[in-house]
Design a protein around this motif. Structure first.
Motif, short mmCIF file in Angstrom:
data_model
loop_
_atom_site.label_atom_id
_atom_site.label_comp_id
_atom_site.label_asym_id
_atom_site.label_seq_id
_atom_site.Cartn_x
_atom_site.Cartn_y
_atom_site.Cartn_z
N GLU A 122 0.83 -1.21 0.00
CA GLU A 122 0.00 0.00 0.00
C GLU A 122 0.86 1.26 0.00
OE1 GLU A 122 -2.49 -3.31 1.51
OE2 GLU A 122 -0.50 -2.58 2.06
N TYR A 123 1.94 1.22 0.74
CA TYR A 123 2.86 2.37 0.78
C TYR A 123 3.37 2.69 -0.62
CZ TYR A 123 7.12 5.04 1.71
OH TYR A 123 8.11 5.99 1.70
N TRP A 124 3.90 1.69 -1.30
CA TRP A 124 4.47 1.90 -2.63
C TRP A 124 3.41 2.31 -3.64
CZ3 TRP A 124 9.30 2.76 -2.29
CH2 TRP A 124 10.07 2.11 -1.31
N TYR A 125 2.27 1.64 -3.57
CA TYR A 125 1.20 1.93 -4.51
C TYR A 125 0.60 3.31 -4.26
CZ TYR A 125 -2.38 0.66 -7.91
OH TYR A 125 -3.18 0.61 -9.02
N ASN A 126 0.48 3.69 -2.99
CA ASN A 126 -0.03 5.04 -2.66
C ASN A 126 0.94 6.13 -3.10
OD1 ASN A 126 -2.44 4.15 -1.59
ND2 ASN A 126 -1.67 4.08 0.51
N LEU A 127 2.24 5.89 -2.96
CA LEU A 127 3.22 6.86 -3.47
C LEU A 127 3.04 7.05 -4.98
CD1 LEU A 127 6.57 5.92 -1.66
CD2 LEU A 127 5.18 7.97 -1.31
N GLN A 128 2.84 5.94 -5.69
CA GLN A 128 2.66 6.02 -7.14
C GLN A 128 1.39 6.79 -7.47
OE1 GLN A 128 4.86 4.62 -9.72
NE2 GLN A 128 3.68 6.24 -10.68
N THR A 129 0.32 6.51 -6.75
CA THR A 129 -0.96 7.19 -6.99
C THR A 129 -0.85 8.69 -6.72
OG1 THR A 129 -2.18 5.18 -6.48
CG2 THR A 129 -3.40 7.25 -6.38
N ALA A 130 -0.19 9.06 -5.62
CA ALA A 130 -0.01 10.48 -5.30
C ALA A 130 0.78 11.18 -6.39
CB ALA A 130 0.69 10.63 -3.95
N TYR A 131 1.81 10.52 -6.88
CA TYR A 131 2.62 11.10 -7.95
C TYR A 131 1.78 11.26 -9.23
CZ TYR A 131 6.26 11.63 -11.44
OH TYR A 131 7.03 12.08 -12.48
N ASP A 132 1.06 10.21 -9.58
CA ASP A 132 0.23 10.25 -10.80
C ASP A 132 -0.82 11.36 -10.72
OD1 ASP A 132 1.68 8.08 -11.74
OD2 ASP A 132 0.09 6.62 -11.31
N LEU A 133 -1.43 11.52 -9.55
CA LEU A 133 -2.43 12.58 -9.38
C LEU A 133 -1.81 13.96 -9.51
CD1 LEU A 133 -4.63 11.17 -6.50
CD2 LEU A 133 -5.39 11.71 -8.82
N GLN A 134 -0.63 14.13 -8.96
CA GLN A 134 0.03 15.43 -9.07
C GLN A 134 0.33 15.76 -10.53
OE1 GLN A 134 3.06 16.70 -6.32
NE2 GLN A 134 4.29 17.43 -8.02
N ILE A 135 0.84 14.79 -11.25
CA ILE A 135 1.14 15.00 -12.68
C ILE A 135 -0.15 15.33 -13.44
CG2 ILE A 135 2.00 13.90 -14.79
CD1 ILE A 135 4.16 14.70 -12.66
N ALA A 136 -1.22 14.62 -13.14
CA ALA A 136 -2.51 14.88 -13.81
C ALA A 136 -3.01 16.29 -13.50
CB ALA A 136 -3.54 13.84 -13.38
N ARG A 137 -2.85 16.73 -12.24
CA ARG A 137 -3.27 18.10 -11.87
C ARG A 137 -2.46 19.15 -12.62
NH1 ARG A 137 -3.91 16.00 -6.15
NH2 ARG A 137 -6.17 15.92 -5.89
N ILE A 138 -1.18 18.93 -12.72
CA ILE A 138 -0.32 19.87 -13.44
C ILE A 138 -0.73 19.94 -14.91
CG2 ILE A 138 2.03 20.24 -14.29
CD1 ILE A 138 2.98 19.12 -11.53
N GLN A 139 -0.98 18.80 -15.50
CA GLN A 139 -1.40 18.76 -16.90
C GLN A 139 -2.75 19.43 -17.09
OE1 GLN A 139 -1.10 14.55 -17.70
NE2 GLN A 139 1.05 14.70 -18.27
N GLU A 140 -3.64 19.23 -16.14
CA GLU A 140 -4.96 19.86 -16.20
C GLU A 140 -4.84 21.38 -16.13
OE1 GLU A 140 -9.07 20.00 -16.63
OE2 GLU A 140 -7.76 18.26 -16.81
N GLN A 141 -4.00 21.87 -15.23
CA GLN A 141 -3.78 23.31 -15.11
C GLN A 141 -3.17 23.87 -16.40
OE1 GLN A 141 -1.37 23.65 -11.61
NE2 GLN A 141 -3.13 23.77 -10.24
N GLN A 142 -2.25 23.15 -16.98
CA GLN A 142 -1.63 23.60 -18.23
C GLN A 142 -2.65 23.66 -19.35
OE1 GLN A 142 1.59 20.81 -18.64
NE2 GLN A 142 2.98 22.03 -17.37
N ASN A 143 -3.58 22.71 -19.38
CA ASN A 143 -4.62 22.70 -20.40
C ASN A 143 -5.58 23.86 -20.21
OD1 ASN A 143 -3.58 20.41 -21.60
ND2 ASN A 143 -4.93 19.01 -20.51
N GLU A 144 -5.81 24.26 -18.95
CA GLU A 144 -6.70 25.39 -18.69
C GLU A 144 -6.13 26.70 -19.21
OE1 GLU A 144 -7.62 25.51 -14.52
OE2 GLU A 144 -8.62 23.58 -14.56
N PHE A 145 -4.81 26.81 -19.18
CA PHE A 145 -4.16 28.05 -19.59
C PHE A 145 -3.72 28.03 -21.04
CE2 PHE A 145 -3.39 27.96 -14.94
CZ PHE A 145 -4.14 29.07 -14.62
N ALA A 146 -3.94 26.93 -21.73
CA ALA A 146 -3.51 26.83 -23.13
C ALA A 146 -4.52 27.45 -24.06
CB ALA A 146 -3.30 25.36 -23.49
#
Length: 100
Positions: free
Chosen positions: A76-100
């Motif tokens: 769970e520790y390793w998988y949760n770290l991966q999920t947190a990272y993936d969500l952060q990347i998705a949020r960044i991409q979403e923000q970039q799409n909003e400003f594009a």
């Protein structure tokens, strides 16, 4: 759920998630485990393990279970770290799409 964190002056602090491969590399180095041997124990190619360390390959649920078995740190520790990272990347991409 509020994911905001503030410093002592009330300014919002942006939290950066790190790819779990960075933590995994630190963990095996701290334990003195040889990378090639660790890859073999996980039943993956050493090159694939290097890609995980570099953040270019993700830790799947199945791999998280194998890591748990080898290191005694929960899947769970390793998988949760991966999920947190993936969500952060998705949020960044979403923000970039909003400003594009």
């Amino acid at each position: 759920m509020n994911n905001q964190v503030f410093n002592s002056k009330g300014a919002e602090i942006e939290i950066q998630a790190f790819h779990p491969g960075e933590f995994l590399l630190e963990e095996i180095e701290e334990r003195g485990i040889v990378k090639k041997d660790f890859a073999e124990a996980l039943d993956i190619f050493p090159n694939n393990l290097s890609l995980i360390f570099a953040g270019k390959r993700n830790i799947s649920a199945q791999l998280a279970l194998k890591i748990e078995k080898q290191l005694g740190i929960s899947a769970e520790y390793w998988y949760n770290l991966q999920t947190a990272y993936d969500l952060q990347i998705a949020r960044i991409q979403e923000q970039q799409n909003e400003f594009a």
